[in-house]
Design a protein around this motif. Structure first.
Motif, mmCIF file in Angstrom:
data_model
loop_
_atom_site.group_PDB
_atom_site.id
_atom_site.type_symbol
_atom_site.label_atom_id
_atom_site.label_comp_id
_atom_site.label_asym_id
_atom_site.label_seq_id
_atom_site.Cartn_x
_atom_site.Cartn_y
_atom_site.Cartn_z
ATOM 1 N N LEU A 151 0.838 -1.189 0.000
ATOM 2 C CA LEU A 151 0.000 0.000 0.000
ATOM 3 C C LEU A 151 0.878 1.245 0.000
ATOM 4 C CD1 LEU A 151 -2.853 1.195 0.168
ATOM 5 C CD2 LEU A 151 -2.649 1.089 2.664
ATOM 6 N N ASP A 152 0.592 2.113 -0.931
ATOM 7 C CA ASP A 152 1.348 3.356 -1.045
ATOM 8 C C ASP A 152 0.654 4.422 -0.198
ATOM 9 O OD1 ASP A 152 2.953 5.428 -1.696
ATOM 10 O OD2 ASP A 152 2.448 5.473 -3.832
ATOM 11 N N PHE A 153 1.237 4.711 0.993
ATOM 12 C CA PHE A 153 0.619 5.675 1.899
ATOM 13 C C PHE A 153 0.726 7.107 1.380
ATOM 14 C CE2 PHE A 153 1.425 2.070 4.692
ATOM 15 C CZ PHE A 153 0.222 1.975 5.379
ATOM 16 N N PHE A 184 -2.488 8.924 0.424
ATOM 17 C CA PHE A 184 -3.366 9.596 1.397
ATOM 18 C C PHE A 184 -3.033 11.079 1.536
ATOM 19 C CE2 PHE A 184 -3.601 5.145 2.636
ATOM 20 C CZ PHE A 184 -4.959 4.969 2.844
ATOM 21 N N LEU A 185 -1.949 11.509 0.896
ATOM 22 C CA LEU A 185 -1.598 12.928 0.939
ATOM 23 C C LEU A 185 -2.348 13.733 -0.113
ATOM 24 C CD1 LEU A 185 2.270 12.645 1.500
ATOM 25 C CD2 LEU A 185 0.461 12.990 3.201
ATOM 26 N N ASN A 186 -3.134 13.035 -0.909
ATOM 27 C CA ASN A 186 -3.930 13.731 -1.907
ATOM 28 C C ASN A 186 -4.927 14.666 -1.207
ATOM 29 O OD1 ASN A 186 -6.621 13.748 -3.674
ATOM 30 N ND2 ASN A 186 -4.857 13.506 -5.050
ATOM 31 N N PRO A 187 -5.074 15.906 -1.672
ATOM 32 C CA PRO A 187 -5.977 16.869 -1.002
ATOM 33 C C PRO A 187 -7.411 16.356 -0.870
ATOM 34 C CG PRO A 187 -4.573 17.991 -2.582
ATOM 35 C CD PRO A 187 -4.353 16.528 -2.790
ATOM 36 N N VAL A 188 -7.905 15.658 -1.883
ATOM 37 C CA VAL A 188 -9.288 15.161 -1.816
ATOM 38 C C VAL A 188 -9.415 14.126 -0.715
ATOM 39 C CG1 VAL A 188 -11.106 13.966 -3.067
ATOM 40 C CG2 VAL A 188 -9.687 15.658 -4.242
ATOM 41 N N ILE A 189 -8.474 13.189 -0.655
ATOM 42 C CA ILE A 189 -8.524 12.157 0.386
ATOM 43 C C ILE A 189 -8.384 12.783 1.769
ATOM 44 C CG2 ILE A 189 -7.339 10.118 1.280
ATOM 45 C CD1 ILE A 189 -6.636 9.336 -1.543
ATOM 46 N N LEU A 190 -7.493 13.758 1.917
ATOM 47 C CA LEU A 190 -7.335 14.441 3.196
ATOM 48 C C LEU A 190 -8.615 15.177 3.593
ATOM 49 C CD1 LEU A 190 -3.713 15.900 2.838
ATOM 50 C CD2 LEU A 190 -4.455 13.942 4.212
ATOM 51 N N THR A 234 -20.299 8.282 1.107
ATOM 52 C CA THR A 234 -20.323 7.374 -0.045
ATOM 53 C C THR A 234 -20.473 8.152 -1.345
ATOM 54 O OG1 THR A 234 -21.331 5.669 1.351
ATOM 55 C CG2 THR A 234 -21.481 5.378 -1.032
ATOM 56 N N GLY A 235 -21.281 9.189 -1.323
ATOM 57 C CA GLY A 235 -21.474 9.987 -2.536
ATOM 58 C C GLY A 235 -20.254 10.787 -2.932
ATOM 59 N N LEU A 236 -19.443 11.194 -1.936
ATOM 60 C CA LEU A 236 -18.229 11.938 -2.263
ATOM 61 C C LEU A 236 -17.225 11.077 -3.027
ATOM 62 C CD1 LEU A 236 -17.602 13.938 1.040
ATOM 63 C CD2 LEU A 236 -18.487 14.798 -1.138
ATOM 64 N N GLY A 237 -17.255 9.761 -2.785
ATOM 65 C CA GLY A 237 -16.331 8.863 -3.480
ATOM 66 C C GLY A 237 -16.477 8.913 -4.991
ATOM 67 N N PRO A 238 -17.630 8.528 -5.549
ATOM 68 C CA PRO A 238 -17.807 8.586 -7.008
ATOM 69 C C PRO A 238 -17.665 9.996 -7.573
ATOM 70 C CG PRO A 238 -19.513 7.254 -5.995
ATOM 71 C CD PRO A 238 -18.776 7.902 -4.873
ATOM 72 N N ALA A 253 -9.205 5.633 -7.626
ATOM 73 C CA ALA A 253 -9.694 4.422 -6.961
ATOM 74 C C ALA A 253 -9.551 4.540 -5.451
ATOM 75 C CB ALA A 253 -8.940 3.211 -7.491
ATOM 76 N N MET A 254 -8.443 5.110 -5.003
ATOM 77 C CA MET A 254 -8.230 5.278 -3.563
ATOM 78 C C MET A 254 -9.243 6.247 -2.959
ATOM 79 S SD MET A 254 -6.661 4.290 -0.942
ATOM 80 C CE MET A 254 -5.401 3.285 -1.744
ATOM 81 N N ILE A 255 -9.624 7.252 -3.726
ATOM 82 C CA ILE A 255 -10.653 8.181 -3.230
ATOM 83 C C ILE A 255 -11.958 7.439 -2.958
ATOM 84 C CG2 ILE A 255 -12.113 10.132 -3.887
ATOM 85 C CD1 ILE A 255 -9.730 11.297 -5.387
ATOM 86 N N SER A 256 -12.355 6.580 -3.860
ATOM 87 C CA SER A 256 -13.584 5.799 -3.667
ATOM 88 C C SER A 256 -13.449 4.863 -2.479
ATOM 89 C CB SER A 256 -13.901 5.002 -4.929
ATOM 90 O OG SER A 256 -14.237 5.869 -5.995
ATOM 91 N N VAL A 257 -12.275 4.221 -2.342
ATOM 92 C CA VAL A 257 -12.058 3.300 -1.225
ATOM 93 C C VAL A 257 -12.150 4.037 0.109
ATOM 94 C CG1 VAL A 257 -10.360 1.804 -0.108
ATOM 95 C CG2 VAL A 257 -10.704 1.666 -2.574
ATOM 96 N N VAL A 258 -11.502 5.197 0.190
ATOM 97 C CA VAL A 258 -11.520 5.978 1.435
ATOM 98 C C VAL A 258 -12.935 6.451 1.751
ATOM 99 C CG1 VAL A 258 -10.727 8.111 2.512
ATOM 100 C CG2 VAL A 258 -9.124 6.681 1.260
ATOM 101 N N ALA A 259 -13.651 6.927 0.756
ATOM 102 C CA ALA A 259 -15.010 7.426 0.981
ATOM 103 C C ALA A 259 -15.930 6.320 1.460
ATOM 104 C CB ALA A 259 -15.546 8.058 -0.303
ATOM 105 N N VAL A 260 -15.910 5.170 0.781
ATOM 106 C CA VAL A 260 -16.781 4.062 1.181
ATOM 107 C C VAL A 260 -16.333 3.497 2.527
ATOM 108 C CG1 VAL A 260 -17.566 1.750 0.563
ATOM 109 C CG2 VAL A 260 -17.357 3.506 -1.206
#
Length: 306
Positions: free
Chosen positions: A3-5, A8-14, A141-145, A182-189
């Motif tokens: 897993l590439d941590f 998680f530094l992406n602004p959207v994921i944060l 969940t909606g923020l992911g897609p 893909a990581m954004i969707s995973v984090v959101a869900v």
């Protein structure tokens, strides 16, 4: 797969993680406040007993009326209370009478169930923005897609097939963007599922359980009586009162006669006895003064005897 941590530094994921953490902290603080308030009120109710609630009701009213957590609903509930300090009893001759109740049997009845005023909606949901809390999993969940497709569309917009080198560079950037999307969707869900589980557990243990204890203690102190039953009870009490008044009026002449005779015997007869005694003494003195002469009073009494 490692897993590439750094993803998680992406602004959207944060931003999604920050939103999740902020809402979770708000929810935990809310349920802790509700839990502490319900436990305090339950302990207050446990300090009262059904036998003395009538005489200590002012004390309970002061505590609940000054508590902002429950004061508004307590005032509405108090208006439905009926203070019952009497009971219908039968004497040996089967006559119904209304007798005052002792401290062991006095009680307070409520014409509406306490659960109508003190329930999940009033004491839990209204103490926090529960509609928003219920919508949080859907929002996450909606923020992911939303951000996933937004990220992918921005990546496709940067694709350049002008040259071979540009094409290779664009495809590499597109694949990296797809990984982030893909990581954004995973984090959101994932945050949505975690929040849903935490919300259900905390709600049940910190809110519903103490609320059930509070409702149980409330039902122990106040008897529930329906409005129809209360009206029937009032009608029965009115009939008993009318029957008692009829009996009083029926016995009133006899009681007045007895009271008059008792008063007459106690006051007038001794007065007449003293008057007759005084007349006799006066008669004796007149007899002695006349020394044998005819006594007018004797003649008068003889004439009456004849």
């Amino acid at each position: 797969m490692i897993l590439d941590f750094s993803l998680f530094l992406n602004p959207v994921i944060l931003a999604i993680l920050a939103l999740f953490a902020g809402i979770l902290v708000y929810y935990i603080n809310s349920v802790r406040y509700i839990n502490a308030s319900l436990k305090y009120l339950t302990n207050v109710l446990r300090s009262f007993k059904k036998g003395n609630i009538v005489f200590r009701f002012k004390e309970l009213d002061d505590v609940f009326s000054n508590n902002p957590f429950i004061s508004a609903y307590w005032i509405e509930f108090k208006n439905s209370l009926v203070f019952n300090e009497g009971v219908q009893v039968k004497t040996n001759d089967d006559v119904l009478k209304f007798k005052a109740m002792g401290s062991e049997t006095a009680s307070i009845q409520c014409t509406m169930d306490a659960g109508y005023f003190f329930n999940e909606e009033t004491l839990i949901n209204n103490k926090m923005n529960y509609k928003f809390i219920s919508a949080v999993p859907t929002i996450l969940t909606g923020l992911g897609p939303l951000f996933t497709f937004l990220h992918i569309s921005l990546a496709f917009a940067k694709v350049n097939f002008a040259t071979q080198e540009a094409t290779i560079s664009s495809v590499s950037a597109l694949m990296a963007a797809m990984k982030v999307a893909a990581m954004i969707s995973v984090v959101a869900v994932g945050t949505s599922i975690i929040f849903l589980i935490a919300e259900r557990i905390l709600y049940k243990n910190l809110c519903k359980a103490p609320l059930a204890e509070f409702q149980l203690e409330m039902s122990k102190l106040f008897d529930n009586i329906s409005s129809e039953k209360f009206l029937v009870q009032l009608l029965n009490e009115a009939r008993v009162s009318n029957s008692a008044m009829s009996q009083i009026f029926n016995h009133l002449p006899e009681q007045m006669k007895i009271a008059f005779e008792k008063s007459f015997n106690a006051s007038l007869i001794p007065y007449l006895d003293n008057l007759i005694f005084s007349v006799n003494k006066l008669n004796e003195q007149l007899v002695q003064a006349s020394k044998g002469t005819s006594n007018i009073l004797d003649d008068l009494f003889k004439s009456k005897d004849e």
